[in-house]
Design an enzyme around this catalytic site. Structure first.
Site, PDB file in Angstrom:
ATOM      1  N   ASP A  82      38.641  55.333  44.407  1.00  0.00           N
ATOM      2  CA  ASP A  82      38.469  54.099  45.174  1.00  0.00           C
ATOM      3  C   ASP A  82      38.219  54.441  46.640  1.00  0.00           C
ATOM      4  O   ASP A  82      39.002  55.156  47.265  1.00  0.00           O
ATOM      5  CB  ASP A  82      39.738  53.241  45.023  1.00  0.00           C
ATOM      6  CG  ASP A  82      39.564  51.848  45.566  1.00  0.00           C
ATOM      7  OD1 ASP A  82      38.416  51.377  45.675  1.00  0.00           O
ATOM      8  OD2 ASP A  82      40.591  51.204  45.883  1.00  0.00           O
ATOM      9  N   GLU A 134      28.461  50.676  48.142  1.00  0.00           N
ATOM     10  CA  GLU A 134      28.888  49.424  48.771  1.00  0.00           C
ATOM     11  C   GLU A 134      27.926  49.011  49.870  1.00  0.00           C
ATOM     12  O   GLU A 134      27.478  49.835  50.677  1.00  0.00           O
ATOM     13  CB  GLU A 134      30.311  49.538  49.346  1.00  0.00           C
ATOM     14  CG  GLU A 134      30.786  48.228  49.971  1.00  0.00           C
ATOM     15  CD  GLU A 134      32.281  48.178  50.264  1.00  0.00           C
ATOM     16  OE1 GLU A 134      32.766  47.095  50.640  1.00  0.00           O
ATOM     17  OE2 GLU A 134      32.955  49.213  50.121  1.00  0.00           O
ATOM     18  N   HIS A 211      35.848  44.013  45.448  1.00  0.00           N
ATOM     19  CA  HIS A 211      37.058  44.627  45.999  1.00  0.00           C
ATOM     20  C   HIS A 211      37.949  43.528  46.586  1.00  0.00           C
ATOM     21  O   HIS A 211      37.521  42.391  46.776  1.00  0.00           O
ATOM     22  CB  HIS A 211      36.691  45.618  47.104  1.00  0.00           C
ATOM     23  CG  HIS A 211      36.141  46.909  46.600  1.00  0.00           C
ATOM     24  ND1 HIS A 211      36.809  48.102  46.735  1.00  0.00           N
ATOM     25  CD2 HIS A 211      34.991  47.204  45.948  1.00  0.00           C
ATOM     26  CE1 HIS A 211      36.105  49.074  46.191  1.00  0.00           C
ATOM     27  NE2 HIS A 211      34.984  48.548  45.709  1.00  0.00           N
ATOM     28  N   GLY A 212      39.187  43.883  46.884  1.00  0.00           N
ATOM     29  CA  GLY A 212      40.090  42.947  47.555  1.00  0.00           C
ATOM     30  C   GLY A 212      40.294  41.664  46.787  1.00  0.00           C
ATOM     31  O   GLY A 212      40.354  40.586  47.370  1.00  0.00           O
ATOM     32  N   ALA A 213      40.440  41.760  45.450  1.00  0.00           N
ATOM     33  CA  ALA A 213      40.458  40.560  44.610  1.00  0.00           C
ATOM     34  C   ALA A 213      41.836  40.193  44.078  1.00  0.00           C
ATOM     35  O   ALA A 213      41.946  39.477  43.087  1.00  0.00           O
ATOM     36  CB  ALA A 213      39.483  40.735  43.453  1.00  0.00           C
ATOM     37  N   SER A 214      42.895  40.671  44.723  1.00  0.00           N
ATOM     38  CA  SER A 214      44.232  40.221  44.334  1.00  0.00           C
ATOM     39  C   SER A 214      44.407  38.756  44.714  1.00  0.00           C
ATOM     40  O   SER A 214      43.816  38.269  45.681  1.00  0.00           O
ATOM     41  CB  SER A 214      45.308  41.073  45.012  1.00  0.00           C
ATOM     42  OG  SER A 214      45.407  42.350  44.410  1.00  0.00           O
ATOM     43  N   ASN A 254      38.699  44.627  41.371  1.00  0.00           N
ATOM     44  CA  ASN A 254      39.755  45.533  41.831  1.00  0.00           C
ATOM     45  C   ASN A 254      41.043  44.777  42.128  1.00  0.00           C
ATOM     46  O   ASN A 254      41.026  43.744  42.819  1.00  0.00           O
ATOM     47  CB  ASN A 254      39.303  46.251  43.103  1.00  0.00           C
ATOM     48  CG  ASN A 254      38.199  47.240  42.855  1.00  0.00           C
ATOM     49  OD1 ASN A 254      37.594  47.278  41.787  1.00  0.00           O
ATOM     50  ND2 ASN A 254      37.930  48.076  43.844  1.00  0.00           N
ATOM     51  N   ASP A 256      44.990  45.627  43.480  1.00  0.00           N
ATOM     52  CA  ASP A 256      45.979  46.571  44.008  1.00  0.00           C
ATOM     53  C   ASP A 256      47.166  45.830  44.614  1.00  0.00           C
ATOM     54  O   ASP A 256      48.308  46.037  44.230  1.00  0.00           O
ATOM     55  CB  ASP A 256      45.323  47.489  45.041  1.00  0.00           C
ATOM     56  CG  ASP A 256      46.271  48.561  45.560  1.00  0.00           C
ATOM     57  OD1 ASP A 256      47.357  48.743  44.973  1.00  0.00           O
ATOM     58  OD2 ASP A 256      45.938  49.235  46.549  1.00  0.00           O
TER      59      ASP A 256
END
Length: 309
Positions: A82, A134, A211-214, A254, A256
């Site tokens: 990552d 990206e 990304h950053g999909a919490s 993603n 995290d």
């Protein structure tokens, strides 16, 4: 089953209108919680390792934990770097058994991003490893990724065709309104589906990554705050938006921060209820179970990849 790269799982995900969960791992309990959940619902997996996690846990230890997960689950699992920030880091991970890597040149000028990404792709493809590039930059802080709101920028759809054709990447992370870390949004997140739709139109059949999909689940935030934490106003991406993205071109999502929150909330609760506890099994065990519960929810209700292994 041996480790796999992402080629086949992304092809199936695109055609099936679902996304693969890419979960960041740092230690044994996180690996166990994620993989046990996936086994129970028969879902394919991407286990992500950041440069920080690789430094913390040691490359060899992490690979042996994942090897154990393969034996225990017999699932198709890809191991992914990552946010690799250099050719050298990507090369070390490829040489060390990773089956997928991300080279993040999004902070570079367009031509330099292409040159760096292409170099990684050429090395990786010779060894059967897939590569994620990206375009666009997400705001937020997570491990070595630190981008201010002022420096964040949406992906420009008019650049994606040239980037993909010139680099040969296998998937593309785009910026449409998500962000890294738990302290995400001052208000409700609003994803730019117009950008996603235009990217999908320009790259038909090509796998896109978020990304950053919490979702920064409120119950975990409340529990952390109840037991001494300070996380005011933390917000994430609503799960209905993620489901919509997964039904489109997004094949990898993603996650995290939600894992970290689940683990931290559970451990805080254990110590609050039993301040004298000193047996790691008594707080890491419940944390592992909470991660398992969270991941099953994501696989079934958000990503839609349960039963797709």
């Amino acid at each position: 089953m041996p480790l796999v790269n992402t080629t086949e799982m992304f092809k199936k995900a695109y055609e099936g209108g679902y996304a693969i969960g890419a979960f960041n791992v740092n230690n044994m309990e996180i690996v166990q919680g994620i993989t046990e959940a996936a086994k129970e619902v028969n879902a394919p997996l991407i286990l992500q390792v950041s440069a920080g996690a690789r430094k913390y846990a040691n490359h060899t230890y992490l690979m042996k934990l994942i090897e154990a997960a393969l034996i225990e689950t017999d699932l198709p699992i890809a191991v992914h770097l990552d946010h690799g920030d250099s050719f050298e880091l990507c090369k070390a991970c490829i040489d060390g058994g990773f089956t997928s890597v991300m080279i993040d040149g999004s902070h570079l000028p367009f031509e330099e991003n292409i040159a760096l990404t292409k170099k990684v792709v050429e090395y990786a493809h010779e060894r059967g490893v897939t590569v994620e590039g990206e375009l666009g930059r997400l705001a937020g802080i997570e491990d070595a990724v630190n981008v201010s709101e002022e420096d964040a920028c949406f992906t420009r759809p008019e650049e994606v065709e040239e980037f993909v054709s010139r680099t040969g990447v296998d998937s593309l992370a785009i910026a449409i309104g998500t962000s890294h870390g738990a302290y995400k949004f001052k208000g409700e997140a609003k994803l730019r589906f117009d950008i996603l739709e235009e990217v999908q139109r320009r790259l038909p059949g090509f796998p896109i990554v978020l990304h950053g999909a919490s979702s920064v689940i409120p119950e975990y935030v409340d529990q952390i705050n109840t037991f001494g934490g300070k996380m005011p106003g933390a917000k994430g991406v609503p799960e209905d938006m993620l489901r919509k993205a997964a039904s489109m071109a997004v094949c990898k999502i993603n996650i995290d921060s939600d894992l970290r929150l689940a683990m931290t909330a559970t451990i805080r609760k254990v110590f609050a209820e039993n301040p004298s506890e000193f047996d790691p099994r008594k707080y890491l065990g419940p944390a592992r179970e909470e991660i398992k519960k969270l991941v099953k929810h994501k696989l079934i209700n958000v990503l839609g990849c349960a039963g797709k292994a």
